[in-house]
Design a protein around this motif. Structure first.
Motif, PDB file in Angstrom:
ATOM      1  N   LYS A  11     -15.614  31.603  15.419  1.00  0.00           N
ATOM      2  CA  LYS A  11     -15.424  30.924  16.702  1.00  0.00           C
ATOM      3  C   LYS A  11     -16.664  31.063  17.566  1.00  0.00           C
ATOM      4  N   VAL A  12     -17.170  29.693  18.192  1.00  0.00           N
ATOM      5  CA  VAL A  12     -18.199  29.825  19.205  1.00  0.00           C
ATOM      6  C   VAL A  12     -17.688  29.448  20.471  1.00  0.00           C
ATOM      7  N   MET A  13     -17.956  30.224  21.276  1.00  0.00           N
ATOM      8  CA  MET A  13     -17.490  29.874  22.860  1.00  0.00           C
ATOM      9  C   MET A  13     -18.698  29.848  23.699  1.00  0.00           C
ATOM     10  N   ILE A  14     -19.002  28.900  24.340  1.00  0.00           N
ATOM     11  CA  ILE A  14     -20.216  28.541  25.389  1.00  0.00           C
ATOM     12  C   ILE A  14     -19.672  29.097  26.977  1.00  0.00           C
ATOM     13  N   GLN A  15     -20.269  29.974  27.561  1.00  0.00           N
ATOM     14  CA  GLN A  15     -19.741  30.289  28.981  1.00  0.00           C
ATOM     15  C   GLN A  15     -20.887  30.051  29.865  1.00  0.00           C
ATOM     16  N   SER A  33     -30.590  34.300  17.173  1.00  0.00           N
ATOM     17  CA  SER A  33     -30.581  34.020  15.712  1.00  0.00           C
ATOM     18  C   SER A  33     -29.890  35.397  15.242  1.00  0.00           C
ATOM     19  N   GLU A  34     -30.769  36.459  15.369  1.00  0.00           N
ATOM     20  CA  GLU A  34     -30.236  37.812  15.023  1.00  0.00           C
ATOM     21  C   GLU A  34     -28.881  38.339  15.347  1.00  0.00           C
ATOM     22  N   PHE A  35     -28.605  38.027  16.526  1.00  0.00           N
ATOM     23  CA  PHE A  35     -27.201  38.151  17.246  1.00  0.00           C
ATOM     24  C   PHE A  35     -26.138  37.376  16.375  1.00  0.00           C
ATOM     25  N   LEU A  36     -26.329  36.090  15.974  1.00  0.00           N
ATOM     26  CA  LEU A  36     -25.547  35.319  15.263  1.00  0.00           C
ATOM     27  C   LEU A  36     -25.335  35.789  13.717  1.00  0.00           C
ATOM     28  N   GLY A  95     -26.091  28.263  10.980  1.00  0.00           N
ATOM     29  CA  GLY A  95     -24.934  27.829   9.993  1.00  0.00           C
ATOM     30  C   GLY A  95     -23.654  27.727  10.741  1.00  0.00           C
ATOM     31  N   TYR A  96     -23.566  27.731  12.020  1.00  0.00           N
ATOM     32  CA  TYR A  96     -22.370  27.716  12.984  1.00  0.00           C
ATOM     33  C   TYR A  96     -21.897  26.313  13.177  1.00  0.00           C
ATOM     34  N   SER A  97     -22.314  25.484  12.848  1.00  0.00           N
ATOM     35  CA  SER A  97     -22.073  24.028  12.965  1.00  0.00           C
ATOM     36  C   SER A  97     -21.738  23.124  11.817  1.00  0.00           C
ATOM     37  N   ASN A  98     -21.868  23.520  10.628  1.00  0.00           N
ATOM     38  CA  ASN A  98     -21.582  23.110   9.582  1.00  0.00           C
ATOM     39  C   ASN A  98     -20.317  23.420   8.895  1.00  0.00           C
TER      40      ASN A  98
END
Length: 755
Positions: A530-534, A476-479, A521-524
């Motif tokens: 941009k969010v990338m999942i690796q 959460s801090e990173f975001l 707040g990254y989904s609303n």
């Protein structure tokens, strides 16, 4: 008659004043703060001596083909027994030639500047004697594959075959030759009748007095070379430091000075920069040009430069306060690019080429991995995307850590929690102190440790002043850090070990990541980041795709040479981009690039972006083809192979290439910014020294890509809770204490290596 002379004198004086004013006005408009206002000279020491043997034909040829127009070829002049001049880096033939193979047991001892010196000296051999002696590398860390291929060249041969635009002869030991009845000044005056000599340098004052008489016309520029400040100039017995204090005296016989880097930018005892001296400004006031020696991509440099030679050059040429007039370099391609491509470019310049600069654990080349400071530095340095490798604590807190084993990134082995080491075969064949063994408050208390991947083999340390700086941060801090940045375009969140965490620890890392993203707040739609999942596990990416709209990135861990058609189709079903290793783009054998795979070309046909890891600044991380320069390597992958992003521990270097590179926008790319053809160095080697052929790498098949569905989250079995290792839990036995002590010592040793 007298009045006419007065008027003529007045006109002459006015003309001189006018010329000075015009020159001053022109210089003031120049971005360069050199003496003349022109760009600094690139001086190729012995040619491209960072790759080929010093003063060899290909060293000179390669330097001319990869450097700025007008680059200077440097020749260290030595005299043979018959008074002929050769280009060779030292009096002693032994270090950089095969002389001992041809003439064994020819060691002698001579007084050189009053110091007894042993070696095999040029004065004991005629030019004919040296016809079967060949050149070799003078620095052991450089490649041996070009040794024994090139003959020693006469000064005239270099001039006639290369026809350099500018030629610089350096005379190191004129007084020594004079003691043995050889005249360097006579040789130079004779050579000047057939060779155009533009610069002559020497560390000996009396030498300039001798040659001043001989060069009446077409006199070269004389440059006085300073050695160590405490060293004695041999003809006056004064230290070079004392001579430096009287630059007006030097101006009486020389137009320039050549000094080591430390004369201008000194270093402290820990190899960090001290404030610059005023030498360049003082010399310019005295009318002297300032040339600087000691530039090489593969030697130690100040920690401030993060192993990046371009940054070092720019600190001498484009610092806002002064510009040196020339740099003496073993790698003239880097000096050329620094001057022509990266100088006088604003940090806010728009990108020159389109690719993503993705951090690896933040700017982990400068700070401990995945710490707040590493991420702040990555953003400041121009990363487009910062990354977080998500790990889980025992109380279910997702946080950023480069490894699930805290021994790899912190000093936990030196803490009371060292007893939490356990063996988890699903993760590693070795023991570790795993994140899921400890609570988040416990983990937060650990001291992070910078990674030093080349400490053991090469004694190369990353930023030792900050080796334990920063703090471990939660996801959460990173975001929040990313969301508060105005320059980032995205974040990359890496998820591994999901199966083990679900089955054995009752931890759902996927849910934890999704929940944290939502809370941040990254989904609303409240953020444009941009969010990338690796992940290396296709099932993890499939699960994320089912539950979100985030981009997914499939990481291929294996070194491969191609994809099967079915594997590519399978990847397209669950991934929006692919990460591959550098060795899956270019084939490398014995530190030489031998060819290029089809991987990038094949992936591009599927319209999947290709990101490549891992880029590092340390020259030992690069094949010789990239000339010990991280920028040359990046250029090969971006402009050459055409990848879509670099994953790097040093985002500054990649971001500078992308955003502050004036050479990329030109109609014709200069040679120092043109990507080299894979395997181009092989043509310079003899068949006997070619790197051995490697077994072909595998083709990635669909079986390698497909994974079974993720298992459900199972309640953690108390018996599977990691704690003290089985060794610690056993009843005492005669060898038990010894075994425990050894285990703890190894852990402590591993932690100390991080420091």
């Amino acid at each position: 008659m007298n009045s006419w002379r007065i008027r003529a004198s007045t006109v002459l004086q006015c003309g001189v004043v006018l010329l000075i004013q015009l020159f001053t006005a022109q210089s003031s408009r120049s971005p360069w703060q050199t003496l003349t206002g022109g760009a600094p000279l690139v001086i190729a020491r012995g040619g491209f001596s960072g790759l080929f043997p010093d003063s060899s034909l290909d060293a000179y040829n390669f330097a001319m083909n990869t450097s700025l127009a007008g680059a200077v070829l440097w020749c260290d002049v030595q005299l043979t027994k018959d008074g002929l001049g050769i280009c060779f880096p030292d009096l002693d033939l032994n270090n950089a030639s095969t002389i001992e193979d041809v003439y064994p047991n020819r060691q002698k001892s001579y007084l050189v500047n009053g110091v007894p010196t042993q070696g095999i000296f040029t004065i004991d051999f005629s030019l004919r004697d040296l016809k079967n002696v060949f050149l070799r590398r003078g620095i052991i860390s450089r490649s041996e594959n070009f040794d024994g291929l090139y003959k020693i060249l006469k000064v005239e041969e270099v001039a006639m075959q290369m026809r350099p635009e500018r030629f610089w002869l350096n005379v190191q030991h004129e007084a020594f030759y004079a003691q043995h009845n050889l005249s360097m000044s006579s040789f130079l005056i004779s050579a000047s009748k057939t060779v155009s000599i533009d610069y002559i340098s020497s560390p000996e004052l009396n030498f300039f007095r001798k040659i001043a008489v001989g060069f009446q016309r077409n006199r070269p520029s004389y440059v006085f070379q300073f050695l160590g400040k405490e060293d004695f100039e041999p003809t006056t017995n004064r230290t070079y430091g004392s001579i430096l204090s009287n630059l007006t005296f030097v101006k009486m016989f020389a137009s320039g000075i050549l000094v080591p880097k430390s004369y201008i930018l000194p270093l402290d005892e820990k190899q960090y920069l001290l404030p610059p001296t005023s030498l360049v400004q003082d010399a310019h006031k005295a009318g002297l040009e300032v040339y600087v020696s000691g530039f090489a991509n593969d030697v130690d440099m100040a920690h401030d430069y993060s192993f990046d030679p371009v940054s070092e050059y720019l600190s001498f040429m484009d610092n806002g306060n002064f510009s040196v007039d020339g740099v003496l370099s073993d790698f003239p391609i880097t000096a050329s690019a620094s001057i022509d491509c990266f100088s006088h470019v604003s940090r806010n310049t728009t990108k020159q080429v389109d690719f993503l600069v993705i951090s690896k654990d933040g700017a982990s080349g400068d700070y401990p991995r995945c710490t707040d400071l590493a991420y702040e530095k990555a953003i400041k340095d121009g990363a487009d995307v910062i990354d977080c490798s998500v790990q889980m604590s025992s109380d279910g807190k997702p946080f950023c850590s480069s490894s699930i084993d805290l021994s790899n990134s912190t000093l936990v082995d030196l803490s009371p929690f060292a007893s939490h080491s356990t063996h988890v075969p699903e993760i590693s064949p070795n023991g570790g102190i795993y994140t899921f063994s400890l609570t988040w408050p416990e983990i937060q208390s650990f001291t992070p440790a910078i990674s030093n991947p080349y400490r053991v083999s090469y004694n190369m340390l990353r930023n030792p002043n900050e080796k334990m700086s920063g703090r471990i941060i939660s996801l959460s801090e990173f975001l929040d850090v990313a969301k508060n940045s105005t320059s980032l375009s995205g974040v990359l969140i890496s998820v591994e070990h999901a199966v083990y965490l679900r089955e054995k620890q009752g931890l759902d890392v996927i849910k934890a990541v999704l929940d944290t993203l939502t809370e941040a707040g990254y989904s609303n739609g409240t953020t444009t980041t941009k969010v990338m999942i690796q992940s290396t596990n296709s099932s993890v990416l499939i699960d994320f795709k089912k539950q979100s709209q985030y981009e997914t990135v499939y990481k291929v861990e294996e070194k491969i040479r191609d994809f099967s058609d079915s594997a590519m189709e399978e990847i397209k079903n669950f991934a929006d981009a692919v990460v591959i290793g550098k060795s899956s783009v270019f084939n490398v054998s014995n530190s030489f690039v031998t060819g290029e795979t089809n991987v990038v070309e094949r992936l591009q046909k599927t319209h999947l972006p290709i990101y490549v890891e891992l880029f590092q600044n340390e020259f030992v991380s690069q094949p010789f083809d990239f000339l010990s320069d991280a920028t040359v390597e990046i250029n090969a992958y971006i402009a050459g192979a055409g990848i879509n992003g670099t994953i790097t521990e040093f985002p500054f270097t990649a971001a500078r290439y992308k955003k502050r590179n004036r050479c990329l926008g030109r109609n014709k790319t200069p040679p120092y910014m043109s990507p080299f053809q894979p395997g181009f160095l092989l043509k310079y080697m003899s068949p006997l020294s070619l790197p051995p052929a490697q077994a072909p790498d595998p083709v990635l098949a669909d079986d390698d890509v497909s994974e079974p569905p993720l298992p459900p989250v199972r309640a953690k079995d108390p018996s599977s809770t990691p704690g003290p290792s089985s060794i610690n839990a056993q009843a005492p036995r005669p060898s038990g204490q010894t075994q425990l002590t050894l285990s703890l010592c190894l852990s402590v040793f591993a932690s100390l290596l991080l420091l």
